[in-house]
Design an enzyme around this catalytic site. Sequence first.
Site, PDB file in Angstrom:
ATOM      1  N   ARG A  70       0.843  -1.199   0.000  1.00 28.07           N
ATOM      2  CA  ARG A  70       0.000   0.000   0.000  1.00 28.07           C
ATOM      3  C   ARG A  70       0.878   1.247   0.000  1.00 28.07           C
ATOM      4  NH1 ARG A  70      -1.912   0.725   4.287  1.00 28.07           N
ATOM      5  NH2 ARG A  70      -1.254  -1.112   5.446  1.00 28.07           N
ATOM      6  N   TYR A 198      -1.518  -3.546  -6.811  1.00 31.43           N
ATOM      7  CA  TYR A 198      -1.331  -4.267  -5.540  1.00 31.43           C
ATOM      8  C   TYR A 198      -2.594  -4.222  -4.675  1.00 31.43           C
ATOM      9  CZ  TYR A 198      -0.312  -5.301  -0.776  1.00 31.43           C
ATOM     10  OH  TYR A 198      -0.404  -5.835   0.473  1.00 31.43           O
ATOM     11  N   LYS A 207      -9.847  -2.396   1.431  1.00 32.61           N
ATOM     12  CA  LYS A 207      -9.609  -1.266   2.317  1.00 32.61           C
ATOM     13  C   LYS A 207     -10.354  -0.017   1.847  1.00 32.61           C
ATOM     14  CE  LYS A 207      -7.260  -3.685   5.141  1.00 32.61           C
ATOM     15  NZ  LYS A 207      -5.982  -4.232   4.942  1.00 32.61           N
ATOM     16  N   HIS A 227     -10.802  -2.558  11.163  1.00 34.90           N
ATOM     17  CA  HIS A 227      -9.705  -3.403  10.655  1.00 34.90           C
ATOM     18  C   HIS A 227      -9.473  -4.519  11.670  1.00 34.90           C
ATOM     19  CE1 HIS A 227      -5.206  -3.534   9.224  1.00 34.90           C
ATOM     20  NE2 HIS A 227      -5.941  -4.373   8.547  1.00 34.90           N
ATOM     21  N   SER A 249      -1.529  -3.738  10.115  1.00 35.75           N
ATOM     22  CA  SER A 249      -1.159  -4.606   9.004  1.00 35.75           C
ATOM     23  C   SER A 249       0.086  -5.421   9.356  1.00 35.75           C
ATOM     24  CB  SER A 249      -0.886  -3.762   7.761  1.00 35.75           C
ATOM     25  OG  SER A 249      -2.031  -2.989   7.475  1.00 35.75           O
ATOM     26  N   ALA A 250       0.021  -6.710   9.017  1.00 32.93           N
ATOM     27  CA  ALA A 250       1.126  -7.651   9.273  1.00 32.93           C
ATOM     28  C   ALA A 250       1.479  -7.737  10.755  1.00 32.93           C
ATOM     29  CB  ALA A 250       2.353  -7.303   8.416  1.00 32.93           C
ATOM     30  N   CYS A 251       0.467  -7.667  11.623  1.00 33.56           N
ATOM     31  CA  CYS A 251       0.689  -7.808  13.063  1.00 33.56           C
ATOM     32  C   CYS A 251      -0.116  -8.947  13.670  1.00 33.56           C
ATOM     33  CB  CYS A 251       0.392  -6.495  13.776  1.00 33.56           C
ATOM     34  SG  CYS A 251       1.623  -5.236  13.398  1.00 33.56           S
ATOM     35  N   GLY A 252      -0.615  -9.883  12.860  1.00 35.04           N
ATOM     36  CA  GLY A 252      -1.113 -11.123  13.441  1.00 35.04           C
ATOM     37  C   GLY A 252      -2.598 -11.409  13.359  1.00 35.04           C
ATOM     38  N   LYS A 253      -3.362 -10.660  12.569  1.00 31.58           N
ATOM     39  CA  LYS A 253      -4.808 -10.938  12.494  1.00 31.58           C
ATOM     40  C   LYS A 253      -5.105 -12.293  11.854  1.00 31.58           C
ATOM     41  CE  LYS A 253      -5.839  -7.164  10.345  1.00 31.58           C
ATOM     42  NZ  LYS A 253      -4.439  -6.686  10.363  1.00 31.58           N
ATOM     43  N   ASN A 255      -3.284 -14.861  11.560  1.00 32.18           N
ATOM     44  CA  ASN A 255      -2.821 -15.959  12.424  1.00 32.18           C
ATOM     45  C   ASN A 255      -3.753 -16.194  13.607  1.00 32.18           C
ATOM     46  OD1 ASN A 255       0.135 -17.158  11.832  1.00 32.18           O
ATOM     47  ND2 ASN A 255      -0.100 -15.129  10.931  1.00 32.18           N
ATOM     48  N   ASP A 278      -9.578  -9.846   8.542  1.00 35.02           N
ATOM     49  CA  ASP A 278      -9.048  -8.501   8.261  1.00 35.02           C
ATOM     50  C   ASP A 278     -10.051  -7.375   8.503  1.00 35.02           C
ATOM     51  OD1 ASP A 278      -6.620  -7.127   7.280  1.00 35.02           O
ATOM     52  OD2 ASP A 278      -7.860  -6.499   5.589  1.00 35.02           O
ATOM     53  N   ARG A 367       1.993 -12.313  -0.686  1.00 32.09           N
ATOM     54  CA  ARG A 367       0.652 -12.643  -0.184  1.00 32.09           C
ATOM     55  C   ARG A 367       0.060 -13.866  -0.883  1.00 32.09           C
ATOM     56  NH1 ARG A 367      -1.850  -8.953   3.799  1.00 32.09           N
ATOM     57  NH2 ARG A 367      -0.159  -7.476   4.142  1.00 32.09           N
ATOM     58  N   ARG A 398       2.562  -4.103  17.681  1.00 32.78           N
ATOM     59  CA  ARG A 398       3.867  -4.769  17.639  1.00 32.78           C
ATOM     60  C   ARG A 398       4.812  -3.859  18.405  1.00 32.78           C
ATOM     61  NH1 ARG A 398       6.460  -8.399  13.769  1.00 32.78           N
ATOM     62  NH2 ARG A 398       4.534  -8.769  12.639  1.00 32.78           N
ATOM     63  N   GLY A 492      -0.447 -20.286  18.249  1.00 27.76           N
ATOM     64  CA  GLY A 492      -1.474 -21.083  18.934  1.00 27.76           C
ATOM     65  C   GLY A 492      -1.559 -20.785  20.431  1.00 27.76           C
ATOM     66  N   ASP A 493      -0.396 -20.472  21.033  1.00 30.59           N
ATOM     67  CA  ASP A 493      -0.402 -20.209  22.474  1.00 30.59           C
ATOM     68  C   ASP A 493      -1.134 -18.915  22.830  1.00 30.59           C
ATOM     69  OD1 ASP A 493       0.926 -22.504  23.533  1.00 30.59           O
ATOM     70  OD2 ASP A 493       2.735 -21.813  22.504  1.00 30.59           O
ATOM     71  N   ASN A 494      -1.433 -18.095  21.832  1.00 32.05           N
ATOM     72  CA  ASN A 494      -2.220 -16.889  22.122  1.00 32.05           C
ATOM     73  C   ASN A 494      -3.607 -17.247  22.665  1.00 32.05           C
ATOM     74  OD1 ASN A 494      -0.108 -15.252  21.317  1.00 32.05           O
ATOM     75  ND2 ASN A 494      -0.821 -15.102  19.191  1.00 32.05           N
TER      76      ASN A 494
HETATM   77  P1  GTP Z   1      -2.559  -7.864   7.190  1.00 30.46           P
HETATM   78  O1  GTP Z   1      -3.079  -8.886   6.247  1.00 30.46           O
HETATM   79  O2  GTP Z   1      -1.454  -7.027   6.603  1.00 30.46           O
HETATM   80  O3  GTP Z   1      -3.623  -6.983   7.757  1.00 30.46           O
HETATM   81  O4  GTP Z   1      -1.777  -8.640   8.376  1.00 30.46           O
HETATM   82  P2  GTP Z   1      -2.268  -9.528   9.619  1.00 30.46           P
HETATM   83  O5  GTP Z   1      -2.578  -8.637  10.776  1.00 30.46           O
HETATM   84  O6  GTP Z   1      -3.310 -10.486   9.210  1.00 30.46           O
HETATM   85  O7  GTP Z   1      -0.919 -10.315  10.030  1.00 30.46           O
HETATM   86  P3  GTP Z   1      -0.550 -11.868   9.888  1.00 30.46           P
HETATM   87  O8  GTP Z   1      -1.404 -12.742  10.754  1.00 30.46           O
HETATM   88  O9  GTP Z   1      -0.476 -12.210   8.452  1.00 30.46           O
HETATM   89  O10 GTP Z   1       0.907 -11.871  10.517  1.00 30.46           O
HETATM   90  C1  GTP Z   1       1.961 -11.084   9.986  1.00 30.46           C
HETATM   91  C2  GTP Z   1       3.309 -11.628  10.401  1.00 30.46           C
HETATM   92  O11 GTP Z   1       3.383 -11.701  11.819  1.00 30.46           O
HETATM   93  C3  GTP Z   1       3.541 -13.038   9.879  1.00 30.46           C
HETATM   94  O12 GTP Z   1       4.865 -13.147   9.440  1.00 30.46           O
HETATM   95  C4  GTP Z   1       3.301 -13.909  11.084  1.00 30.46           C
HETATM   96  O13 GTP Z   1       4.031 -15.100  11.038  1.00 30.46           O
HETATM   97  C5  GTP Z   1       3.710 -13.021  12.254  1.00 30.46           C
HETATM   98  N1  GTP Z   1       2.916 -13.323  13.481  1.00 30.46           N
HETATM   99  C6  GTP Z   1       1.569 -13.489  13.563  1.00 30.46           C
HETATM  100  N2  GTP Z   1       1.188 -13.814  14.824  1.00 30.46           N
HETATM  101  C7  GTP Z   1       2.312 -13.840  15.568  1.00 30.46           C
HETATM  102  C8  GTP Z   1       2.589 -14.122  16.958  1.00 30.46           C
HETATM  103  O14 GTP Z   1       1.700 -14.404  17.761  1.00 30.46           O
HETATM  104  N3  GTP Z   1       3.899 -14.040  17.354  1.00 30.46           N
HETATM  105  C9  GTP Z   1       4.897 -13.734  16.482  1.00 30.46           C
HETATM  106  N4  GTP Z   1       6.139 -13.669  16.953  1.00 30.46           N
HETATM  107  N5  GTP Z   1       4.682 -13.470  15.164  1.00 30.46           N
HETATM  108  C10 GTP Z   1       3.421 -13.529  14.720  1.00 30.46           C
HETATM  109  C1  SPV Z   2      -3.105  -4.658   5.032  1.00 23.75           C
HETATM  110  O1  SPV Z   2      -2.130  -4.043   4.580  1.00 23.75           O
HETATM  111  O2  SPV Z   2      -3.644  -4.362   6.138  1.00 23.75           O
HETATM  112  C2  SPV Z   2      -3.675  -5.787   4.271  1.00 23.75           C
HETATM  113  C3  SPV Z   2      -3.245  -6.003   2.904  1.00 23.75           C
HETATM  114  O3  SPV Z   2      -4.547  -6.476   4.796  1.00 23.75           O
HETATM  115  S1  SPV Z   2      -3.947  -4.829   1.825  1.00 23.75           S
HETATM  116  O4  SPV Z   2      -5.010  -5.483   1.077  1.00 23.75           O
HETATM  117  O5  SPV Z   2      -2.944  -4.385   0.906  1.00 23.75           O
HETATM  118  O6  SPV Z   2      -4.516  -3.742   2.563  1.00 23.75           O
HETATM  119 MN    MN Z   3      -5.111  -5.719   6.855  1.00 26.63          MN
END
Ligand code: GTP
Ligand code: SPV
Ligand code: MN
Length: 588
Positions: A70, A198, A207, A227, A249-253, A255, A278, A367, A398, A492-494
Amino acid sequence: MTSQLAALNRWVDDVARLTQPDRIHWCDGSDAEARELNDLMVERGDLIALNETTHPNCYLHRSNPSDVARVEHLTLVCTPEREDAGPNNHWMAPAEAHAKIDALFAGCMRGRTLYVVPYCMGPIDSPISRCGVEITDSPYVVANMRIMTRMGAAALARIEREGTFVKGLHSIGELDPERRFIMHFPQELSIKSYGSGYGGNALLGKKCHALRIASHQARSEGWLAEHMLIVGIENPQGETHYVAAAFPSACGKTNLAMLIPPEGHRQAGWKVWTVGDDICWMTPGADGRLWAINPEAGFFGVAPGTSAKTNPNALAMLGHDTIFTNVGVTADNQPWWEGLPEGTPVKDWQGRDFDPARGPAAHPNSRFTVSAKQCPSYSPHTEDARGVPISAIVFGGRRESLVPLVFEARDWTHGVLVGAAMASETTAAATGAVGVVRRDPMAMKPFCGYNYGDYFAHWLSFDRPGAKLPKIFHVNWFRKGADGKFLWPGFGDNLRVLEWMLQRVAGSAGAEETPIGNLPHAADLDLAGLALQPQQVDELLRVDVEGWQREIGEIGAYLDSYGARAPAALHRERQRIADALEGCRETA
Ligand code: GTP
Ligand code: SPV
Ligand code: MN
């Protein structure tokens, strides 16, 4: 023809006059259409078919290397008054914005096909769902929208029946970062996006519509567009409680949304049900609770770090019918990314021979796009028209230091402050520096379609007579020890932390009151089977008073940046915490 379809036809005609496509194709969402598009993209080199034996019907797409995330600096909210977009958004006056981007759109589809993509965000029969139409010249966008939304004939029928739809105009243009804008016109319910292919820049249902435009609509109509993931936690008694969680974003949703419980919990009968990963639209129900739907139909998830150890459900769903974007490939043409324990990449995400000296094989923001129905933990209630009732809301960032593993807000107003005060280290999901701590209230910094001051006030407004609001919590899975390693095992431990939260909701777990909120004592968490040292647990659950005094000062300055629009109740709440911290330091 109904007036609605007439309005849609007129808009398509107008766009065609401006963009000059060679052909116009109305997408019906059928399998035959999807096959034809895939064949076309393979022929043009937009998609590469992956190993048919290990990954049937999976494809790799390689983005232009300058178009992999983005672009927040080129994303604009174009309200008539600048103040209504707020300091949290980049702004341009609507007339100027239209003129600027229409000049880019002029003639841009010559030699291309214009696709008309009707879509529905949310279950097709849900009153909470909303429709849109994206016009695009990218078959890759069409293929992704088909997975990510309810796309095609059913959505068009709903638009015909219903009246309104969000208009999204998209062209990949020249994929030139110098000729790229993502513009939102909330008053007109329209989006114009040029120059990027993208995800969040180009799949306009995600979004752009479901957060920036929808948050604006939600404010005037009394609901929330967030979000957030939505996950159902089934306890050994067979009761399922739903949790919505906002992490940047990329902080664990993704997972958290599909975690597999730790062994002991699994044996005891705990189960996890995925509703969304998401985006969450929440509406107060007649019973006073907040009811949530996932407006999306698929996952656009981060590939790196996804493995059978961290996220087995994700790995299981990626074995077929998946589009991979910007991952590496192995010699036998399987997708590969950092974090997979097996396999050796031979090509990197740009299609070059893999050379570790040039960086990772998969782009850090590579992705997968996959239908939610392929997830083994897919919740059957995902399709419920009224949504699922939310018992707890979780905010999280994070943060390698300061912020404990979990704390609970005392009440709704405190919870809104906790959300408004969120900060997180930036990630590869957006262009720019990675690892810089920034304020990201409710994980909506890049996605709130209006002034954050008004948004905080909107959140506070849900606390009214008759409301049965969820409890609000804050988590941090990313705290690091002196050795630079994560202190908490995560993934998983979360569930152990979610278990405590749901016990708090039920009134059956203990907590210690601190100035920042209520924290579990170590004994309140089920840590059985974890190899955590007691001092690690202490560190994870410690409130660093001086560190928090600095933080709470910064939060004050942040709220001040919204001037008179920042609700007085949040200032009062912040002051109360500042006073309590001061009291703590004096007694210490
Ligand atoms: P967007 O799709 O961008 O909104 O991201 P998201 O919030 O869905 O994040 P996602 O679950 O894809 O996790 C992003 C990164 O963080 C990945 O590389 C995961 O492996 C890592 N991650 C997710 N959960 C955890 C956790 O509990 N601990 C750690 N250390 N890393 C994690
Ligand atoms: C994010 O960046 O929060 C995502 C991927 O979920 S995107 O679709 O590019 O927004
Ligand atoms: Mn997102």
